[in-house]
Enzyme design. Structure first.
Site, short mmCIF file in Angstrom:
data_model
loop_
_atom_site.label_atom_id
_atom_site.label_comp_id
_atom_site.label_asym_id
_atom_site.label_seq_id
_atom_site.Cartn_x
_atom_site.Cartn_y
_atom_site.Cartn_z
N GLU A 34 0.87 -1.16 0.00
CA GLU A 34 0.00 0.00 0.00
C GLU A 34 0.92 1.23 0.00
O GLU A 34 1.84 1.30 0.82
CB GLU A 34 -0.87 -0.02 1.27
CG GLU A 34 -1.88 1.10 1.23
CD GLU A 34 -2.76 1.15 2.47
OE1 GLU A 34 -2.77 0.21 3.28
OE2 GLU A 34 -3.45 2.18 2.61
N ARG A 260 5.62 -13.01 9.58
CA ARG A 260 6.24 -11.68 9.42
C ARG A 260 7.64 -11.70 9.99
O ARG A 260 7.91 -12.35 10.99
CB ARG A 260 5.49 -10.64 10.26
CG ARG A 260 4.14 -10.27 9.83
CD ARG A 260 3.55 -9.29 10.85
NE ARG A 260 4.11 -7.95 10.69
CZ ARG A 260 3.64 -7.09 9.80
NH1 ARG A 260 2.63 -7.41 9.03
NH2 ARG A 260 4.16 -5.89 9.69
N LYS A 270 4.75 0.31 9.54
CA LYS A 270 4.80 1.57 8.82
C LYS A 270 4.24 2.71 9.67
O LYS A 270 4.74 3.82 9.65
CB LYS A 270 4.00 1.46 7.51
CG LYS A 270 4.81 0.86 6.38
CD LYS A 270 4.12 1.05 5.05
CE LYS A 270 3.12 -0.04 4.80
NZ LYS A 270 2.60 -0.07 3.42
P1 ATP Z 1 0.06 -1.76 6.74
O1 ATP Z 1 0.02 -1.87 8.22
O2 ATP Z 1 0.19 -0.37 6.24
O3 ATP Z 1 -0.89 -2.63 5.99
P2 ATP Z 1 2.03 -3.60 5.88
O4 ATP Z 1 3.35 -3.68 6.54
O5 ATP Z 1 1.11 -4.75 5.89
O6 ATP Z 1 1.47 -2.31 6.46
P3 ATP Z 1 1.78 -3.51 3.00
O7 ATP Z 1 2.16 -2.38 2.15
O8 ATP Z 1 0.35 -3.90 3.06
O9 ATP Z 1 2.29 -3.11 4.44
O10 ATP Z 1 2.69 -4.75 2.73
C1 ATP Z 1 3.04 -5.22 1.46
C2 ATP Z 1 3.47 -6.65 1.55
O11 ATP Z 1 4.59 -6.81 2.42
C3 ATP Z 1 2.36 -7.51 2.11
O12 ATP Z 1 2.24 -8.68 1.32
C4 ATP Z 1 2.81 -7.84 3.49
O13 ATP Z 1 2.33 -9.08 3.91
C5 ATP Z 1 4.34 -7.82 3.37
N1 ATP Z 1 4.94 -7.49 4.66
C6 ATP Z 1 4.69 -6.39 5.39
N2 ATP Z 1 5.38 -6.43 6.56
C7 ATP Z 1 6.09 -7.57 6.55
C8 ATP Z 1 7.00 -8.18 7.48
N3 ATP Z 1 7.30 -7.61 8.65
N4 ATP Z 1 7.54 -9.37 7.15
C9 ATP Z 1 7.24 -9.94 5.96
N5 ATP Z 1 6.39 -9.42 5.06
C10 ATP Z 1 5.82 -8.24 5.33
#
Ligand code: ATP
Ligand code: MG
Length: 553
Positions: A34, A260, A270
């Site tokens: 996002e 994660r 974020k």
């Molecule tokens: P938000 O809280 O804004 O949704 P988010 O960290 O989930 O934040 P996204 O932009 O939705 O951010 O994430 C993009 C991709 O990165 C998604 O597929 C998510 O699962 C993956 N991702 C985000 N954080 C992690 C993490 N800590 N470890 C592994 N993958 C991650």
């Protein structure tokens, strides 16, 4: 090149099986950020996983922006994400995709659901919604609007789109099961009214689809075979499948969850990273202390190091909290063979060579890397005055001291053996200078009749170039700064996460471009700053990582 062989994992096994059974002839993944912030180390793991699988299986990986929350999204974030993906060494398949490109189709599918009696417009207030939803232990109850006719729902939904109702006045909900043990299936909201300017569609829409509804359809429209996401979406998978099972779409991707990545002594959210930026605890998203990809880049981490790290941590469904040391050693190992080794002094103490004879005491050429002569060599100028590291001298050294002391000898790296003869102090008793002499017969050879164990680095005062050196330490003082919900994680910020010193570097680095990486011998790896370093004018170095693991102490 990764030094870790590819290890299989449950995702690879699934792909292998899908290819073997003929379920798929090629794989298609996607990375769906996002654009509401800069990417961090957790995203790097997801990028390496999605793009890496596509590479290894000769498949494709899309970059898709999940832009369904107009208020929080920006072009700046979208651009930084593209930069980060490319910098990590990946290229997406075809054009960038935007969930907003599918808004029209998403709307049509919503109409299809309504027409099938599988979605309805609801005008319960948010409080009523909460009350009707039930709890983990208690079933929800049906909204009075649940049984509205298809015609009424179609009419209301059309008028929602047309802007006839106020923000929040009503929503579109999927009609699934208010008594499901999985709360995600209790008639989730799939559209809401929100008058907000969107970075791509401007003011065209006043209704926006929800993430869960958008994501599965976007995946299917793109022909994604394997939709990989983090574990918190496991409970959303039944909804992902329900939507695709109930609309007319030929493709049904398999959602699979992995854990994660969390890193000790930092945060991977974020929202919290944004808080650090907004409250100015750091200088910006790319502050070298930030676990963002742009921060790590600015600090001097390499794409190869980050890819190697993500290979080493692997993919699984179990907790993936990793020590910073694992990340740092992947970076260090990558820099080991690549970075030119030069000399810099960051806590300078002056030494006057009393037996220096101009013309007789000479400078020497030295390779930039002991194991890679192909990286070239430079002249290391010697002079009557040199800087050494203040802590390489001790007047009252502890047992086993190998560095400089009064009357003792050390080898000056790439140069002579030097003996300290005298300590000069100011009125307050502080050491301000040393007087020393060199053994002229030790250039490139060992002294006769005695062993000199210590080697120290140094730079010639007359030739050295001044540089700002930024020394970074962990950003937080505790391993899990956001573990306790009652305490603001900012409480645990490390006040000493940045120390700026004025040091001296050898002249060979004078013309280094921004983002050039060096090993300062005995000190660590350093990288010229992307923003503030001005070639030949103002030298600014960031300490990327020390030479040894300082985390396990
Ligand atoms: P938000 O809280 O804004 O949704 P988010 O960290 O989930 O934040 P996204 O932009 O939705 O951010 O994430 C993009 C991709 O990165 C998604 O597929 C998510 O699962 C993956 N991702 C985000 N954080 C992690 C993490 N800590 N470890 C592994 N993958 C991650
Ligand atoms: Mg997310």
């Amino acid at each position: 090149m990764s030094s870790t062989p590819i290890v299989s994992n449950f995702i690879r096994s699934m792909i292998d099986a899908d290819l073997a059974s003929g379920k798929h002839s090629a794989i298609q993944t996607r990375f769906p950020p996002e654009p509401n912030g800069y990417l961090h180390i957790g995203h790097a793991k997801s990028i390496c996983l999605n793009f890496g699988l596509a590479q290894d299986y000769q498949g494709k990986c899309n970059l898709r922006f999940d832009d369904t929350n107009p208020e929080k999204e920006s072009e700046e974030y979208a651009l930084s994400i593209q930069d980060d993906v490319r910098w990590l060494g990946f290229e997406w398949n075809g054009e960038i995709r935007w969930a907003s490109d599918y808004f029209e189709q998403l709307y049509d599918f919503a109409v299809e659901l309504i027409s099938k009696g599988l979605a309805y417009v609801d005008d319960l207030t948010p409080e009523q919604m909460r009350e009707y939803r039930g709890t983990l232990t208690q079933a929800g109850k049906n909204s009075p609007n649940r049984d509205s006719t298809v015609a009424k729902n179609l009419d209301l939904f059309t008028r929602m789109r047309a802007g006839e109702f106020a923000d929040g006045a009503m929503v579109l909900r999927a009609k699934i099961d208010m008594s499901s043990p999985n709360i995600n299936l209790r008639d989730p909201v799939i559209y809401r009214i929100r008058r907000a300017h969107h970075i791509r569609t401007g003011d065209k829409w006043c209704i926006y689809p929800m993430y869960d509804y958008t994501h599965c359809i976007s995946d299917a429209l793109e022909g994604i075979t394997h939709s990989l996401c983090t574990l918190e979406f496991e409970d959303h998978r039944p909804l992902y499948d329900w939507v695709l099972d109930n609309i007319t779409i030929p493709c049904h991707p398999q959602q699979t969850e992995f854990s994660r990545l969390e890193l000790h002594y930092t945060i991977t959210s974020k929202r919290k990273l944004l808080q650090l930026v907004n409250e100015m605890h750091v200088t910006g998203w790319d502050d070298p202390r930030m676990p963002t990809i742009s921060g790590m880049r600015r600090r001097g981490y390499t794409p190869e190091g980050l890819r190697e790290f993500s290979q080493r941590i692997g993919v699984s469904k179990s907790n993936n909290t990793v020590d910073m040391g694992v990340l740092e050693s992947a970076v260090r190992e990558d820099l080991e063979g690549k970075a030119h080794r030069v000399m810099a002094v960051i806590h300078p103490l002056k030494v006057v060579i009393t037996n220096f004879v101009d013309g007789e005491t000479t400078s020497r050429e030295a390779d930039f890397h002991p194991n890679h002569p192909e990286q070239g060599a430079r002249l290391v100028p010697f002079g009557r005055e040199i800087w050494i590291e203040a802590d390489d001298f001790s007047e009252a050294p502890p047992a086993g001291w190998k560095r400089l002391t009064v009357g003792g000898e050390v080898r000056l790296r790439h140069s002579y053996v030097m003996r300290c003869d005298e300590v000069v102090k100011d009125a307050a008793g502080n050491i301000v200078e040393l007087r020393a002499s060199i053994d002229p017969d030790t250039l490139g050879k060992n002294p006769v009749g005695r062993k000199v164990k210590g080697v120290i680095h140094w730079v010639s005062v007359a030739d050295a170039v001044s540089a700002e050196v930024r020394l970074y330490d962990r950003l937080f003082t505790v391993p899990e700064p956001d573990a306790d919900r009652e305490v603001d994680f900012c409480t645990y910020l490390n006040p000493e996460s940045l120390t700026v010193v004025q040091g001296w570097v050898e002249p060979s680095v004078q013309n280094a471009e921004p983002e050039t990486r060096f090993q300062f011998e005995r000190l660590g790896y350093f990288c010229t700053d992307r923003r503030d370093h001005q070639t030949g004018e103002k030298l600014v170095f960031n300490r990327t990582v020390t030479l040894k693991d300082a985390w396990t102490k």
